[in-house]
Design a protein around this motif. Sequence first.
Motif, mmCIF file in Angstrom:
data_model
loop_
_atom_site.group_PDB
_atom_site.id
_atom_site.type_symbol
_atom_site.label_atom_id
_atom_site.label_comp_id
_atom_site.label_asym_id
_atom_site.label_seq_id
_atom_site.Cartn_x
_atom_site.Cartn_y
_atom_site.Cartn_z
ATOM 1 N N ARG A 1 -0.799 73.117 47.288
ATOM 2 C CA ARG A 1 -0.908 72.080 46.270
ATOM 3 C C ARG A 1 -1.049 72.721 44.986
ATOM 4 N NH1 ARG A 1 -4.862 68.323 49.362
ATOM 5 N NH2 ARG A 1 -3.238 66.694 50.289
ATOM 6 N N VAL A 2 -0.880 72.333 43.820
ATOM 7 C CA VAL A 2 -1.166 72.743 42.408
ATOM 8 C C VAL A 2 -2.574 72.176 42.239
ATOM 9 C CG1 VAL A 2 -0.865 72.792 40.129
ATOM 10 C CG2 VAL A 2 1.089 73.332 41.591
ATOM 11 N N THR A 3 -3.592 72.847 42.175
ATOM 12 C CA THR A 3 -4.853 72.144 42.158
ATOM 13 C C THR A 3 -5.383 71.908 40.383
ATOM 14 O OG1 THR A 3 -6.019 74.243 42.096
ATOM 15 C CG2 THR A 3 -5.922 72.853 44.269
ATOM 16 N N PRO A 4 -6.225 71.017 40.357
ATOM 17 C CA PRO A 4 -6.384 70.563 38.863
ATOM 18 C C PRO A 4 -7.539 71.559 38.301
ATOM 19 C CG PRO A 4 -7.581 69.047 40.338
ATOM 20 C CD PRO A 4 -6.799 69.955 41.367
ATOM 21 N N VAL A 5 -7.383 71.503 36.995
ATOM 22 C CA VAL A 5 -8.538 72.186 36.005
ATOM 23 C C VAL A 5 -9.145 71.160 35.127
ATOM 24 C CG1 VAL A 5 -8.783 73.999 34.189
ATOM 25 C CG2 VAL A 5 -7.098 74.197 35.998
ATOM 26 N N VAL A 6 -10.402 71.229 35.140
ATOM 27 C CA VAL A 6 -11.149 69.901 34.301
ATOM 28 C C VAL A 6 -11.995 70.921 33.506
ATOM 29 C CG1 VAL A 6 -10.977 68.250 36.026
ATOM 30 C CG2 VAL A 6 -12.764 70.046 36.149
ATOM 31 N N ALA A 7 -12.635 70.147 32.603
ATOM 32 C CA ALA A 7 -13.727 70.773 31.601
ATOM 33 C C ALA A 7 -14.864 71.130 32.520
ATOM 34 C CB ALA A 7 -14.158 69.665 30.793
ATOM 35 N N GLY A 8 -15.697 72.180 32.200
ATOM 36 C CA GLY A 8 -16.627 72.723 33.274
ATOM 37 C C GLY A 8 -18.168 71.998 32.752
ATOM 38 N N ILE A 9 -18.966 72.246 33.878
ATOM 39 C CA ILE A 9 -20.182 71.598 33.355
ATOM 40 C C ILE A 9 -21.181 73.059 33.621
ATOM 41 C CG2 ILE A 9 -20.023 69.414 34.539
ATOM 42 C CD1 ILE A 9 -21.193 70.474 36.931
#
Lengths: 302, 302
Positions: B19-27
């Motif tokens: 899968r192409v896995t998602p990138v999200v804003a960091g914490i």
Amino acid sequence: MIGPDEVARAAERIKGHTRVTPVVAGIGGASEMKLEQLQHTGSFKPRGAFNTLIKGPVPKGGVVAASGGNHGAAVAYAASRLGHSAHIFVPEIAGPSKIALIERTGAQLTVVQGAYANALEAAQAYEAETGAMQVHAYDAEGTVAGQGTVMAEWEAQGLDADTVLIAVGGGGLIAGALAWLGGRRKVVAVESEGTATLHTALAQGPDAVIQPQGVAANALGAARIGQIAHGLAVRDKVTSVTVSDDAITRAQAQLWQETRQLVEPAGATALAALTSGAYQPMAGERVAVLVCGGNIAPDPLG
Amino acid sequence: MIGPDEVARAAERIKGHTRVTPVVAGIGGASEMKLEQLQHTGSFKPRGAFNTLIKGPVPKGGVVAASGGNHGAAVAYAASRLGHSAHIFVPEIAGPSKIALIERTGAQLTVVQGAYANALEAAQAYEAETGAMQVHAYDAEGTVAGQGTVMAEWEAQGLDADTVLIAVGGGGLIAGALAWLGGRRKVVAVESEGTATLHTALAQGPDAVIQPQGVAANALGAARIGQIAHGLAVRDKVTSVTVSDDAITRAQAQLWQETRQLVEPAGATALAALTSGAYQPMAGERVAVLVCGGNIAPDPLG
């Protein structure tokens, strides 16, 4: 009637306050899924809360909301980020996880004996007494326009689907989606059998009242469908399906086993329509699933 | 020495299988996070497994692997998808969640008394006896090149960071990342204090052996760092930091509370370097965090 302009203005308003949530390949026959449970406070609800509070004006008495949990957490979070005081009334059914989520925001919290309707009554009494601004969980234009931004955002991310499956409680989320889409895509409303306010209203009329029950009741458990959602669903001849609690629980397990996304029953309800066969796509129909909430109980990390 | 060409070829090979896995804003101070726990079987490991098996050739005896759990699940999954038989040797420490994950793929499974090294020994005996193909968990070029595709994919998704934090066990993931990046970005190796194979090897030499222990031991618990990873880490003068089990557990809770991502300790280890202060970025330094595994125990859905 609320439309794409209101949603576009909401999107402008809440930009930077809400997260852009990821879209991934679907499972269980879905072509893609938007993982809105990565939103602040674990559900789509902050979109409507931020839209309402930023539009304002918020009185000195702050804001008040009644909620099965997710909306209350969202209003409390948005109020805290924007520097307003908040008082949230939750029914007992909200459960300890969602109550803890609200407490972490620093909001005042009153747990009300009974169901969502009792919490709403208490919130309305508080509003009358203090002049606080009431943020309705689903049947207010500011809430609906805010929730609609999830669909606007998804299309900006390249949503490639003929049909979108959306879980319905009071109908704020689906109303926002319908307002934004204006009939450009097919929307399927998915409800658990125990919380089928829209399904019942489409059969019996908009004033039909139900007794919410089952695994999704603390998130989807309104007693009647919101008027805004009902009006848009009738306008767009929305397909309405229901799924059993068992189908929801199985979809929840599948989301966890195949994608390591641990969501609450309401968050797996839209997928359950596909995996249970309650919604059967035509050959070649590309079906997208909105995963809308992850505030599972009990909290897996205590 | 393995480099970007091998990783690019691996990416071509495994396309459509992973899968192409998602990138999200960091914490927690991270600028962004890649959520690789959404990969098949809940960790990055299928990248290396698919690369190795597709490159082949796979003998009639099928494939064999020894694993703390995640690699075994990945090899079993890849073998099953590609139509090969698989035999996985896991140490007891793998725990029931990971063992169940392997069982669901239909692979043969042997639980070995003792630690990862004992499982590896059993797998090597099986290889000698049957002629099955051994897929090493981290210290083989096919494995490393496959794991490197996570970084190639992230850059294709627009990775915007000066520095990437990566958890290290045997070093397959970081080796792949270093091979791909070739020094173009700063990479920080993060290990738990109880599984600090790279940290120890950089201080004492490449043959240093540790006794893996602590909350991340069943995923990061190699006894020594892989030679490929060690060579690349020395070449690139990789910054190596360690974090306490307590810091990992806190980062794990923060990921769950703020993003509803429930991950195993190893999956929260890279973030823990930032949230605990073990790695302190310079002013303006943009730090990305790779979340690498979500196979938490006990399984929250039983």
